[in-house]
Design an enzyme around this catalytic site. Structure first.
Site, PDB file in Angstrom:
ATOM      1  N   GLU A 173       0.221   0.662  -3.901  1.00 36.68           N
ATOM      2  CA  GLU A 173      -0.142   1.882  -2.642  1.00 36.68           C
ATOM      3  C   GLU A 173       1.140   2.532  -2.375  1.00 36.68           C
ATOM      4  OE1 GLU A 173      -2.124   1.422   1.792  1.00 36.68           O
ATOM      5  OE2 GLU A 173      -2.871   0.323   0.235  1.00 36.68           O
ATOM      6  N   ASP A 226      -2.701  -2.581  -1.087  1.00 40.93           N
ATOM      7  CA  ASP A 226      -2.864  -3.539  -0.031  1.00 40.93           C
ATOM      8  C   ASP A 226      -4.174  -4.268   0.165  1.00 40.93           C
ATOM      9  OD1 ASP A 226      -0.406  -2.704   0.741  1.00 40.93           O
ATOM     10  OD2 ASP A 226      -0.836  -1.911   2.906  1.00 40.93           O
ATOM     11  N   TYR A 253       1.964 -10.173   5.259  1.00 44.11           N
ATOM     12  CA  TYR A 253       0.825  -8.957   5.542  1.00 44.11           C
ATOM     13  C   TYR A 253       0.568  -8.725   6.983  1.00 44.11           C
ATOM     14  CZ  TYR A 253      -2.716  -5.694   4.351  1.00 44.11           C
ATOM     15  OH  TYR A 253      -3.510  -4.627   4.444  1.00 44.11           O
TER      16      TYR A 253
END
Length: 715
Positions: A7, A103, A301
């Site tokens: 990303e 992601d 994350y």
């Protein structure tokens, strides 16, 4: 050869290092059988209405609703080069397949798939799904790549979200803007969030304090109070009876231990709430800091709704805890109750946010201050969540006198439990912010307990000093980002079944951006001190909600849509049904909405006069961006974002502008030198040049080394 698409460039570099693709090329890295490239956010985006029909270039009521059947996409101009690089890499003959490494969530899925389809790529792709950027996590992820088709439902849900936002935002914004003659931005999540803020403000403004009464007595050195009276006469009647009594009977004397369990791990929203409450960070700041820590491999994350870990993570907890307590210099025994943080059923895409083992080797001094604080907060919560319960001993005392019960309570801390490690990392005042009365409850406890120890249940003691105390009810507080995030998370909870998994409006990944957009477009202002800022609706925000129908501003309806998107993601609700609902709602809105009477007055409030124009003598009035002469033919203005005043560390406030207009000058204290950082006092003198522009000059009547010096600058 496999093409890996991440990303962001920073994530691509981390992945490339692990899999051995270290040769740098233009827009990608190569090596060991891999090409590693990246998107830059959303390379491909939904096209504007005029791409469907040229007549949509102008906003007209008769053209609504705009409901595309075949959706158009466009490549963002700023990222066209990178898209071209990705397209060429996909078309290379030696590229046999792709690895989707964006992601691991709904938006990451959308970013990759749109690029993949826009490039008309047909090659097979696999999905890298990881919750940490640690080298081992990346390596394990590549050893366990998933078939890309397993995430088709996630992509479908992402498309529904994106297209529903476009349909609601584009049509409702054009509808209300054309009906009311000014731009009124409307959003599927943004408008219900604004509605909650406006409703809270209306409750505060409409609140009428009501008197409340309590009685208090003193006996055996202890002050005890009654329950609340709403009628003064009732309280006075009891007070008169009390004055005739000589003693008070101890009818309850009970000591029990109460436990406060260790807190849960952080989801993103929970982290944003605590960071706002303890550190004063906005939700967006917290997300930005945490995302940066994630990319530096220091936390897992961030965009997660979960507050638990999975069973397969239990084995690594002791080693991680040992590393962290060593890093923070904590030498006492650390309990480790892993079962408190493990629950597979409460983890969907990603587990809770926790620090990684890399924190042990991190140089904190090299991290920005905000990242240091967020990392400390996440670490403190992680270790605390594994800890023992806090134990407090609570003693409850009741006197009975004149048939009325009077209560007193004392608390004493017996076992600090999980708070000990939290206080070590964050400081002893960290958690105290969540209990406004904590200090009051703690003060005097030692004396109170000494008095209580001398009492006996069933025995009477002399009665002293009966009093009637009067107070008033108070309104709810203005929303902070902490309390607004909580309200967004719980929106619609009462109307939904208990088994519903996702409640509330927005997601953990989008709520911060929603708040920032409300502030940016002028519907909400942040007001308050440096640490505690309240979210206050502007006149523009209130006006918008006043003319919004229920189906657009309802948090419950938006929360219901969020749940249906989750059901689409799970493959248990048809995407066509979801989109049909959105289109039907917008079509009904366009056909049946009636203009609110007197809305013109609401939209254009009377403008406040703050002084006289030095150029033409007309009134100067306050508007959103500055203080303007009411004569449109006169160009005089004092801008609110004024570079001259900002250079002094000051703002062009209404009071400052009024003083300049009345006196031609204003005294300022505590100005800050940009060169030395020192503060000083000065007077700003205003004049007007031949172009009707304000010119400012500093005048120093006193001061070392500055006497007689001045600066000139045009506004």
């Amino acid at each position: 050869m496999k093409l890996v698409i991440a990303e962001k460039p920073s994530v691509a570099q981390s992945i490339a290092k692990v899999i051995g693709a270290e040769k740098r090329e233009d827009g990608y890295l190569e090596g060991n059988g891999y090409l590693v490239s990246w998107c830059v956010g959303h390379l491909v985006e939904l096209a504007s209405p005029e791409s469907y029909d040229e007549r949509y270039e102008k906003w007209r009521y008769e053209d609504l609703p705009i409901l595309p059947k075949d959706w158009n996409y466009q490549i963002a101009d700023a990222t066209r080069k990178q898209f071209g690089i990705l397209k060429k890499l996909m078309e290379r003959d030696d590229v046999t397949g792709l690895v989707e490494a964006t992601d691991a969530g709904r938006e990451g899925e959308l970013i990759f798939r749109l690029v993949y389809h826009q490039a008309k790529c047909k090659k097979p792709f696999e999905r890298l799904w990881i919750s940490s950027m640690e080298d081992q996590a990346i390596s394990d992820g590549f050893s366990n790549l998933k078939d890309g088709k397993e995430y088709d439902d996630l992509y479908t849900a992402a498309l529904c979200r994106e297209r529903a936002d476009w349909i609601v935002g584009m049509n409702a914004t054009r509808l209300f803007s054309t009906l009311y003659g000014q731009t009124l931005n409307v959003g599927r999540v943004m408008t219900p969030t604004l509605a909650m803020i406006v409703e809270r403000e209306a409750e505060i403004e409409g609140f009428k304090p009501e008197p409340i009464y309590r009685l208090s007595i003193k006996s055996a050195g202890i002050v005890a109070t009654s329950d609340r009276f709403e009628n003064r006469q009732d309280a006075e009647n009891v007070l008169n009876r009390l004055k005739e009594e000589k003693t008070a009977l101890v009818t309850k004397l009970e000591t029990i231990d109460k436990q406060e369990k260790a807190p849960q791990l952080y989801s993103l929203t929970a982290l944003q709430r605590d960071a706002n409450r303890f550190l004063g960070f906005t939700a967006q700041q917290t997300l930005d800091y945490t995302q940066s820590l994630y990319e530096k491999k220091l936390v897992t994350y961030p965009r997660t709704d979960s507050r638990f870990l999975t069973e397969d993570m239990e084995g690594m907890l002791p080693h991680l805890v040992d590393k962290l307590v060593w890093k923070f210099g904590y030498t006492r025994h650390v309990p480790l109750h892993a079962k408190q943080v493990i629950d597979n059923k409460k983890v969907s895409d990603h587990h809770a946010i926790i620090p990684t083992v890399n924190v042990a080797d991190a140089e904190f001094g090299q991290l920005p201050s905000g990242e240091q604080k967020i990392l400390s907060l996440i670490t403190a919560r992680f270790i605390s969540a594994l800890g023992d319960a806090e134990v407090r001993s609570e003693t409850e005392l009741e006197f009975t006198c004149a048939d009325m019960v009077f209560k007193a309570k004392a608390k004493v801390l017996k076992e600090k439990g999980w708070r000990d490690i939290q206080d070590w990392i964050m400081g002893s005042n960290a958690e105290r912010a969540d209990s406004e009365n904590d200090e009051e409850e703690q003060s005097g406890n030692a004396d109170l307990l000494a008095y209580i120890a001398a009492l006996t249940k069933g025995k009477s003691y002399p009665l002293q000093d009966p009093k009637l105390e009067e107070g008033k009810t108070t309104p709810k507080k203005h929303f902070t980002e902490d309390s607004l995030l909580s309200a967004m998370e719980r929106a619609g909870v009462d109307e939904m079944p208990d088994q519903v998994e996702r409640k509330g409006i927005g997601t953990s990944a989008t709520r911060a951006a929603t708040i920032e957009k409300l502030v940016r477009i002028g519907f909400v202002e942040r007001k308050g001190n440096k640490k505690t800022k309240y979210l206050i609706p502007t006149h523009k925000g209130v006006a918008l909600i006043t003319v919004m129908p229920e189906q657009i501003q309802s948090p419950s309806m938006t929360a219901e849509w969020e749940q249906k998107l989750l059901d689409v993601e799970k493959g248990i609700y048809a995407d066509s049904s979801f989109m049909d609902e959105i289109e039907e709602m917008i079509t009904d809105l366009v056909k049946n909405y009636k203009i609110i009477e007197d809305a013109e007055v609401l939209m254009h409030p009377a403008l406040e006069e703050i002084g006289t124009c030095p150029c033409c003598g007309r009134h100067v009035i306050e508007k959103q961006k500055g203080y303007f002469c009411e004569d449109r033919g006169c160009s005089f203005v004092l801008w609110k974002q004024n570079r001259f005043f900002e250079a002094l560390g000051k703002k062009m406030t209404k009071q400052t502008a009024s003083k300049l207009l009345h006196d031609g000058k204003v005294e300022l204290k505590g100005c800050k030198s940009q060169k030395t950082g020192k503060t000083y006092d000065t007077t700003v003198v205003m004049s007007v040049d031949e172009n009707k522009r304000a010119v400012f000059q500093l005048s120093f009547e006193k001061g070392e080394g500055k006497n007689g010096k001045s600066k000139n600058k045009k506004d």
